[in-house]
Write a protein that holds these residues in place. Structure first.
Motif, short mmCIF file in Angstrom:
data_model
loop_
_atom_site.label_atom_id
_atom_site.label_comp_id
_atom_site.label_asym_id
_atom_site.label_seq_id
_atom_site.Cartn_x
_atom_site.Cartn_y
_atom_site.Cartn_z
N UNK A 87 16.56 -3.04 -0.17
CA UNK A 87 16.43 -1.88 -1.06
C UNK A 87 15.04 -1.30 -0.91
N UNK A 88 14.96 0.03 -0.86
CA UNK A 88 13.68 0.72 -0.74
C UNK A 88 13.45 1.60 -1.96
N UNK A 89 12.16 1.81 -2.30
CA UNK A 89 11.82 2.67 -3.43
C UNK A 89 12.05 4.14 -3.11
N UNK A 90 11.87 4.52 -1.86
CA UNK A 90 12.03 5.90 -1.43
C UNK A 90 13.28 6.02 -0.56
N UNK A 91 13.80 7.25 -0.46
CA UNK A 91 14.98 7.43 0.38
C UNK A 91 14.63 7.44 1.87
N UNK A 92 13.43 7.88 2.20
CA UNK A 92 12.97 7.96 3.59
C UNK A 92 11.49 7.60 3.64
N UNK A 93 10.99 7.17 4.82
CA UNK A 93 9.55 6.95 4.96
C UNK A 93 8.77 8.24 4.66
N UNK A 94 7.60 8.08 4.04
CA UNK A 94 6.77 9.23 3.67
C UNK A 94 5.58 9.34 4.61
N UNK A 96 1.74 9.95 5.52
CA UNK A 96 0.40 9.71 4.97
C UNK A 96 -0.59 10.03 6.08
N UNK A 97 -1.89 10.13 5.77
CA UNK A 97 -2.87 10.42 6.83
C UNK A 97 -2.85 9.40 7.97
N UNK A 98 -2.50 8.15 7.69
CA UNK A 98 -2.49 7.10 8.71
C UNK A 98 -1.18 7.03 9.47
N UNK A 99 -0.11 7.66 8.95
CA UNK A 99 1.20 7.59 9.59
C UNK A 99 2.32 7.60 8.57
N UNK A 100 3.35 6.79 8.78
CA UNK A 100 4.50 6.71 7.87
C UNK A 100 4.45 5.44 7.04
N UNK A 101 5.02 5.51 5.82
CA UNK A 101 5.10 4.32 4.97
C UNK A 101 6.31 4.41 4.07
N UNK A 102 6.88 3.24 3.77
CA UNK A 102 7.97 3.11 2.80
C UNK A 102 7.80 1.76 2.13
#
Length: 120
Positions: A87-94, A96-102
């Protein structure tokens, strides 16, 4: 890849970990959620995040989980993990300045940050 230590004063913590324990400062990057500051040992890929408790108070969306794992293809890995029941908190990776995160939630509710660094 990363382990998070919550601190009350990042400058004081940095002095302790570098001057006192002899670790090296690795990343010192201001961001929208506070200063992303890490230390590490020599050539080890593992880094300790010195995360400000003030920045992490109330655990805003941008505060990293206590465990951070890196991926070469985060979107692909997220789909594989979803099929496995993660289970993830977000529907898709977000972005950020450094790259993607989920953020993934483990069974006890602890957050695990999954990230993909931005390619130069």
């Amino acid at each position: 890849m990363y382990v998070t230590v919550y601190v009350t004063d990042q400058d004081r913590a940095l002095a302790f970990y570098t001057d006192g324990l002899g670790l090296e400062k690795r990343i010192d990057h201001p961001g929208p959620d506070g200063l992303f500051l890490t230390v590490g040992v020599g050539d080890s890929p593992v880094q300790i995040i010195l995360w400000s408790q003030a920045a992490g108070a109330g655990r805003p969306a941008g505060a990293p989980g206590p465990l951070i794992l890196e991926s070469d293809d985060l979107r692909k890995d997220v789909e594989i993990m979803r099929r496995r029941g993660v289970t993830f908190e977000e529907s898709e990776p977000e972005e950020y300045p450094f790259g993607l995160r989920i953020e993934a939630l483990e069974p006890d509710g602890n957050r695990v940050s999954l990230r993909q660094p931005r390619t130069p």
